[in-house]
Design a protein around this motif. Structure first.
Motif, PDB file in Angstrom:
ATOM      1  N   HIS A  53       0.804  -1.177  -0.131  1.00 26.68           N
ATOM      2  CA  HIS A  53      -0.108  -0.021  -0.047  1.00 26.68           C
ATOM      3  C   HIS A  53       0.821   1.089  -0.070  1.00 26.68           C
ATOM      4  O   HIS A  53       1.939   1.282   0.283  1.00 26.68           O
ATOM      5  N   GLN A  54       0.276   2.380  -0.514  1.00 27.93           N
ATOM      6  CA  GLN A  54       0.778   3.716  -0.437  1.00 27.93           C
ATOM      7  C   GLN A  54       0.955   3.981   1.371  1.00 27.93           C
ATOM      8  O   GLN A  54       0.150   3.532   2.078  1.00 27.93           O
ATOM      9  N   LEU A  55       2.027   4.284   1.925  1.00 28.47           N
ATOM     10  CA  LEU A  55       2.332   4.790   3.080  1.00 28.47           C
ATOM     11  C   LEU A  55       2.613   6.220   3.402  1.00 28.47           C
ATOM     12  O   LEU A  55       3.280   6.620   2.705  1.00 28.47           O
ATOM     13  N   ARG A  56       1.758   6.700   4.010  1.00 33.47           N
ATOM     14  CA  ARG A  56       1.851   8.133   4.184  1.00 33.47           C
ATOM     15  C   ARG A  56       2.245   8.526   5.787  1.00 33.47           C
ATOM     16  O   ARG A  56       1.773   7.921   6.733  1.00 33.47           O
ATOM     17  N   HIS A  57       2.901   9.685   5.815  1.00 32.80           N
ATOM     18  CA  HIS A  57       3.146  10.150   7.167  1.00 32.80           C
ATOM     19  C   HIS A  57       2.178  10.673   7.708  1.00 32.80           C
ATOM     20  O   HIS A  57       1.110  11.147   7.148  1.00 32.80           O
ATOM     21  N   LEU A  58       1.947  10.522   9.203  1.00 31.85           N
ATOM     22  CA  LEU A  58       0.680  10.785   9.785  1.00 31.85           C
ATOM     23  C   LEU A  58       0.238  12.178   9.574  1.00 31.85           C
ATOM     24  O   LEU A  58      -0.841  12.615   9.442  1.00 31.85           O
ATOM     25  N   GLU A  59       1.101  13.275   9.266  1.00 34.48           N
ATOM     26  CA  GLU A  59       0.666  14.610   9.081  1.00 34.48           C
ATOM     27  C   GLU A  59       0.103  14.659   7.746  1.00 34.48           C
ATOM     28  O   GLU A  59      -0.853  15.483   7.536  1.00 34.48           O
ATOM     29  N   ASP A  60       0.649  14.093   6.625  1.00 31.62           N
ATOM     30  CA  ASP A  60       0.021  14.057   5.351  1.00 31.62           C
ATOM     31  C   ASP A  60      -1.203  13.399   5.305  1.00 31.62           C
ATOM     32  O   ASP A  60      -1.958  13.713   4.611  1.00 31.62           O
ATOM     33  N   ARG A  79       1.390   6.099   8.987  1.00 35.25           N
ATOM     34  CA  ARG A  79       2.239   5.629   9.943  1.00 35.25           C
ATOM     35  C   ARG A  79       2.728   6.972  11.136  1.00 35.25           C
ATOM     36  O   ARG A  79       3.063   7.985  10.600  1.00 35.25           O
ATOM     37  N   ILE A  80       2.912   6.834  12.102  1.00 39.04           N
ATOM     38  CA  ILE A  80       3.365   7.737  13.192  1.00 39.04           C
ATOM     39  C   ILE A  80       4.824   7.615  13.121  1.00 39.04           C
ATOM     40  O   ILE A  80       5.473   6.670  13.351  1.00 39.04           O
TER      41      ILE A  80
END
Lengths: 267, 267
Positions: A96-103, A141-142
């Motif tokens: 899966h695409q993994l995003r930084h929590l903020e984004d 992800r945090i």
């Protein structure tokens, strides 16, 4: 005074706890939800049924009392147009695409203005399973140290909801305006009402029926084909109209295959 | 990959837990500290002396083992050039400057570049006493709903440290906004080689064949169905692997439909 005013769209968020082992963590999640103004908790197959009495839900007993229980992830996310999984894993090869929590939080806030969003948290021991993840559009992800990635469940929920509630204004902020244009520019002029998870689940099922009816699905690989298909559909960003179109086509095909099976050609 | 690299100045932060009642909360604080790379815990007069065995410090036993104990707040903050208190109270007449967590974290990060900073967390029941507060330069608060201000201690520590670690670059001001890539530019973990237009065209054709073979495509609407399908596939952002998967499934179905057409059931 820095008091949070929960926005009306917060009401569209569903916090989904999957296979949680410790009811104290469910209580802790409920408390954080109440702190930040996200009041809709969904629970999938908790290990202990008596989670509603969790003493850790200080001040949030109403969130626990109103929690909805579901036997499967599919049912828990059926009315959501965006399904986001959380993961502690930063390095494993994820599909899966993994995003930084903020984004991720920014994208979730945007979607909340138009539809329901589910954020999934897995069990304390194993996180979300591959089957759980197959229901997700993308992962979040945090950011933690590589040496210690595993965040406590109650704390993870609290941090994610803090970030979601932190600064709703930032979606309108000057920085986001300049950086986010490309994404929105891709959107066509027409209706972009997104498909729900239930729509995608229906497409998956009809496709599986069609494959089975065409004798090209082996029983032992059915589950993994279903997962793979579901995962792909969630990545495809279908609109409601797309979903209807897919369903229409595949239904006709499946129906034809099944009806020719009922009257097999005599040789 | 969103992994946090703890900055050298993180080593100058002291997390100070004052009169904590539940050792599980000390363990939870230690775990969050380890997650975000702040490793110096100080404990003032905990109710239970055996806090070092707290099972909640999953993966952070070294933080607990190295924790320093002090009989008074004064001693615990003696080597710090900035002392910040945390409070759940948003409305009470406070004799201190009260900062929103985000602003407070920015100020703390700035100070950490030159000296030690203490962040104080009070007891679960009463928070920091007036005497404790008297050691503080200013106070910081996690923005919560007015209706539910009291945040769990372990979650409060986790949120504060997340915010402190979140974006050290933001101390340098608005330029960081321009260096950050937009959300969509982030590469997912797996292979994201995109499908070619030819791939999409093949999927379209096979689907059309399948529809024709299932007698559900009228000659006069074939062209518009083809267009609609192609347009949708182009919007789906398929990877090369996705395209292969779709082709595989649809080919089997189309083949089955066609072969049953060649040998029509005798009625």
């Amino acid at each position: 005074m820095p008091t949070l005013s929960a926005l009306p769209e917060f009401d569209r968020l569903r916090v989904v706890l999957v296979a949680t082992r410790n009811p104290l963590n469910i209580g802790a999640a409920a408390r954080a939800m109440s702190n930040f103004g996200f009041l809709h908790l969904r629970v999938v197959n908790p290990y202990e049924v008596a989670f509603r009495e969790a003493r850790s839900a200080v001040g949030a007993s109403s969130v626990l009392a109103a929690a909805e229980e579901f036997p499967t992830v599919a049912e828990a996310v059926a009315d959501c147009t965006l399904v986001v999984g959380t993961t502690a894993v930063g390095s494993r090869a994820l599909r899966h695409q993994l995003r930084h929590l903020e984004d991720g939080a920014r994208a979730i806030r945007k979607r909340l203005t138009s539809g329901n969003v589910a954020v999934l948290f897995g069990s304390e021991k194993r996180g979300l399973s591959n089957e759980d993840l197959s229901h997700c559009d993308w992962l979040m992800r945090i950011p933690t140290r590589e040496q210690h990635e595993s965040v406590n469940l109650g704390q993870a929920v609290a941090i994610c909801l803090y970030e979601l509630a932190r600064s709703p204004r930032s979606t309108k902020g000057p920085t986001s305006a300049t950086t986010r244009k490309p994404a929105t520019a891709r959107e066509p002029a027409g209706s972009r009402k997104p498909a729900t998870a239930a729509d995608l689940e229906r497409i998956t099922s009809i496709m599986l029926e069609a494959l089975a009816a065409s004798d090209s699905l082996q029983a032992r690989s059915a589950a993994s084909t279903r997962e793979k298909l579901r995962r792909m559909l969630h990545r495809h960003n279908l609109t409601a109209a797309d979903a209807e179109f897919w369903q229409g086509m595949l239904r006709q095909i499946a129906w034809k295959l099944q009806s020719s099976k009922l009257t097999p050609p005599k040789l």
